[in-house]
Design a protein around this motif. Structure first.
Motif, mmCIF file in Angstrom:
data_model
loop_
_atom_site.group_PDB
_atom_site.id
_atom_site.type_symbol
_atom_site.label_atom_id
_atom_site.label_comp_id
_atom_site.label_asym_id
_atom_site.label_seq_id
_atom_site.Cartn_x
_atom_site.Cartn_y
_atom_site.Cartn_z
ATOM 1 N N ALA A 1 0.845 -1.188 0.000
ATOM 2 C CA ALA A 1 0.000 0.000 0.000
ATOM 3 C C ALA A 1 0.883 1.242 0.000
ATOM 4 O O ALA A 1 2.077 1.164 0.306
ATOM 5 C CB ALA A 1 -0.896 0.003 1.236
ATOM 6 N N ALA A 2 0.277 2.358 -0.320
ATOM 7 C CA ALA A 2 0.937 3.670 -0.265
ATOM 8 C C ALA A 2 2.257 3.687 -1.020
ATOM 9 O O ALA A 2 3.239 4.281 -0.577
ATOM 10 C CB ALA A 2 1.126 4.115 1.185
ATOM 11 N N VAL A 3 2.283 3.039 -2.165
ATOM 12 C CA VAL A 3 3.481 3.055 -3.007
ATOM 13 C C VAL A 3 3.578 4.442 -3.624
ATOM 14 O O VAL A 3 2.630 4.934 -4.235
ATOM 15 C CB VAL A 3 3.400 1.986 -4.120
ATOM 16 C CG1 VAL A 3 4.641 2.026 -4.994
ATOM 17 C CG2 VAL A 3 3.187 0.604 -3.530
ATOM 18 N N CYS A 4 4.725 5.076 -3.454
ATOM 19 C CA CYS A 4 4.893 6.398 -4.061
ATOM 20 C C CYS A 4 6.366 6.704 -4.286
ATOM 21 O O CYS A 4 7.251 6.110 -3.680
ATOM 22 C CB CYS A 4 4.238 7.483 -3.215
ATOM 23 S SG CYS A 4 4.911 7.685 -1.574
ATOM 24 N N THR A 5 6.580 7.633 -5.190
ATOM 25 C CA THR A 5 7.915 8.126 -5.515
ATOM 26 C C THR A 5 7.878 9.650 -5.462
ATOM 27 O O THR A 5 6.910 10.273 -5.911
ATOM 28 C CB THR A 5 8.335 7.677 -6.940
ATOM 29 O OG1 THR A 5 8.287 6.252 -6.995
ATOM 30 C CG2 THR A 5 9.725 8.140 -7.287
#
Length: 130
Positions: free
Chosen positions: A79-83
């Motif tokens: 979850a909450a994968v971000c770059t």
């Protein structure tokens, strides 16, 4: 770039990343509450990509009970994968997901899940890396 666990990353860098990328205030206090209330979270909470002392990527990991044809099974969830917007298109999310899957396999999870929407930029990434 190095991959570290939550406790080894700068909490203000994590907050900044989440505000920039997800519009979500993942403060140390909120993280503490999540860790104490949600037993599905992995003990290390999440994995973070660090470049030049900047938190540039994130993935949170969960143990999820799922009903399958064989019965109740525990699978991994991300979850909450971000770059960080300034570090896009460098393979950071792909490396974080690879590290997440390694951690899931290490504890015996054979399936991992995630959810997104087709209009999200990440949808294409998830299709590409399988």
């Amino acid at each position: 770039m190095k991959i570290v666990e939550y406790n080894d990353a700068d909490p203000m860098g994590i907050l900044h990343l989440n505000l920039l990328s997800l519009g979500y205030p993942l403060t140390p206090e909120l993280t503490g509450r999540m860790r104490s209330l949600d037993p599905r979270l992995f003990p290390f909470f999440g994995l973070y990509a660090i470049e030049e002392k900047v938190v540039v990527g994130q993935v949170l990991l969960y143990h999820l009970p799922v009903m399958t044809l064989a019965g109740l099974e525990e699978v991994g969830g991300v979850a909450a994968v971000c770059t960080h917007p300034s570090y896009g298109h460098r393979g950071i999310a792909a490396k974080l997901l690879e590290a997440a899957h390694e951690r899931m396999c290490a504890v015996g999870l054979q399936i991992s899940t995630l959810a997104t929407q087709k209009h999200c930029i990440a949808h294409m990434l998830y299709q590409r890396i399988g």
